[in-house]
Design a protein around this motif. Structure first.
Motif, PDB file in Angstrom:
ATOM      1  N   UNK A 247     -33.747 -39.128   5.303  1.00  0.00           N
ATOM      2  CA  UNK A 247     -33.357 -39.425   3.927  1.00  0.00           C
ATOM      3  C   UNK A 247     -34.424 -38.895   2.983  1.00  0.00           C
ATOM      4  N   UNK A 248     -34.012 -38.058   2.066  1.00  0.00           N
ATOM      5  CA  UNK A 248     -34.949 -37.470   1.114  1.00  0.00           C
ATOM      6  C   UNK A 248     -34.333 -36.220   0.528  1.00  0.00           C
ATOM      7  N   UNK A 249     -35.160 -35.337   0.043  1.00  0.00           N
ATOM      8  CA  UNK A 249     -34.679 -34.057  -0.483  1.00  0.00           C
ATOM      9  C   UNK A 249     -35.080 -32.941   0.454  1.00  0.00           C
ATOM     10  N   UNK A 250     -34.079 -32.179   0.890  1.00  0.00           N
ATOM     11  CA  UNK A 250     -34.334 -31.032   1.760  1.00  0.00           C
ATOM     12  C   UNK A 250     -34.466 -29.783   0.894  1.00  0.00           C
ATOM     13  N   UNK A 251     -35.590 -29.087   1.036  1.00  0.00           N
ATOM     14  CA  UNK A 251     -35.797 -27.819   0.342  1.00  0.00           C
ATOM     15  C   UNK A 251     -35.515 -26.688   1.321  1.00  0.00           C
ATOM     16  N   UNK A 252     -34.643 -25.793   0.924  1.00  0.00           N
ATOM     17  CA  UNK A 252     -34.321 -24.666   1.798  1.00  0.00           C
ATOM     18  C   UNK A 252     -34.527 -23.366   1.030  1.00  0.00           C
ATOM     19  N   UNK A 253     -34.677 -22.282   1.771  1.00  0.00           N
ATOM     20  CA  UNK A 253     -34.938 -20.986   1.134  1.00  0.00           C
ATOM     21  C   UNK A 253     -33.785 -20.582   0.229  1.00  0.00           C
ATOM     22  N   UNK A 254     -32.573 -20.741   0.712  1.00  0.00           N
ATOM     23  CA  UNK A 254     -31.406 -20.395  -0.103  1.00  0.00           C
ATOM     24  C   UNK A 254     -30.199 -21.166   0.389  1.00  0.00           C
ATOM     25  N   UNK A 255     -29.444 -21.722  -0.549  1.00  0.00           N
ATOM     26  CA  UNK A 255     -28.232 -22.428  -0.159  1.00  0.00           C
ATOM     27  C   UNK A 255     -27.209 -21.450   0.391  1.00  0.00           C
ATOM     28  N   UNK A 256     -26.553 -21.845   1.492  1.00  0.00           N
ATOM     29  CA  UNK A 256     -25.551 -20.956   2.082  1.00  0.00           C
ATOM     30  C   UNK A 256     -24.292 -20.957   1.230  1.00  0.00           C
ATOM     31  N   UNK A 257     -23.710 -19.787   1.057  1.00  0.00           N
ATOM     32  CA  UNK A 257     -22.459 -19.677   0.315  1.00  0.00           C
ATOM     33  C   UNK A 257     -21.316 -19.905   1.290  1.00  0.00           C
ATOM     34  N   UNK A 258     -20.509 -20.926   0.980  1.00  0.00           N
ATOM     35  CA  UNK A 258     -19.401 -21.264   1.875  1.00  0.00           C
ATOM     36  C   UNK A 258     -18.133 -20.563   1.411  1.00  0.00           C
TER      37      UNK A 258
END
Length: 258
Positions: A247-258
């Motif tokens: 539980x928290x905020x996940x930082x990712x390099x780039x959100x995947x485009x669905x």
């Protein structure tokens, strides 16, 4: 061993860690994860330097470290703060062992810029074998970010970058930055997943402000160290859900485009 989770605890949150935090660590272990903790100690270092009348300054966010400052930094990080955290883990029925990066050549380092920063270093090599051996004995290594050059000269290493280097070297499953809030909030609501680009926008529009800015910047810089996702979690509440997710905020390099 891809079940390793590296947990970075800043000096300012250590005094506020709750029973729920330690229960969350136990829950992660119960699910088969191995835990490594890297800690800072800024507030206590500052307090000790002041009491000893030792002048200290920051250059580009890093503490300029003279020989005199280094002695104090090592005393606080590898001494009082490290052992205090080990004691807290032990009293919560968690097996822990305290180390500095000097022990067993755990963190080999080189100076960043001796002229402007003095004895401040960056990690060049991590003794992953030592860490894994301790993990196999079911210990939680608690690491103070002091490294050493080949010559034996000790170096002060930023705890955020040390944690990132250790997580990258271990090919850790997760790197968690423990803070005093549950993650990045927007209009009072937790943002569960944000991309690097979105984080930059949130800093510009004031959603991310104050003490969260350096934490988020540290997480972003850690991602450039070969880690694709990082979590910001709270040290004041449970950060493991009933389902076992974080539980928290996940930082990712780039959100995947669905």
């Amino acid at each position: 061993m891809n079940n390793i989770i590296v947990v970075k605890c800043g000096g300012s949150i250590l005094a506020e860690l709750t029973n729920e935090f330690f229960e969350s660590i136990k829950e992660l272990q119960n699910k088969g994860n191995k835990i490594v903790i890297v800690h800072g100690g800024g507030p206590e270092i500052e307090q000790m330097l002041t009491s000893l009348s030792i002048k200290s300054e920051f250059v580009n966010g890093l503490r300029k470290t003279t020989s005199e400052v280094l002695d104090t930094v090592e005393m606080i990080l590898a001494g009082s703060v490290n052992k205090k955290l080990v004691s807290m883990l032990t009293s919560n029925k968690l097996k822990a062992i305290g180390l500095s990066g000097v022990d067993g050549e755990l963190l080999k380092a080189t100076p960043i810029n001796a002229d402007t920063l003095g004895h401040v270093g960056e990690v060049k090599e991590v003794n992953t074998e030592l860490i894994k051996n301790l993990l196999n004995l079911d210990y939680i290594p608690v690491i103070a970010p002091i490294g050493a050059q080949e010559s034996g000269q000790k170096l002060n290493i930023n705890a955020d970058t040390a944690a990132a280097s250790i997580a990258s070297a271990l090919k850790a499953k997760h790197l968690l930055f423990v803070t005093d809030v549950s993650g990045i909030l927007k209009n009072g609501n937790l943002l569960e997943e944000v991309s690097e680009k979105t984080v930059q926008e949130l800093m510009l529009d004031g959603t991310i402000y104050g003490g969260m800015i350096p934490k988020v910047k540290a997480a972003l810089s850690a991602m450039s160290d070969g880690l694709n996702e990082i979590m910001i979690v709270s040290g004041k509440t449970s950060f493991v859900t009933f389902e076992g997710s974080l539980a928290g905020t996940k930082l990712i390099k780039e959100l995947e485009v669905v």
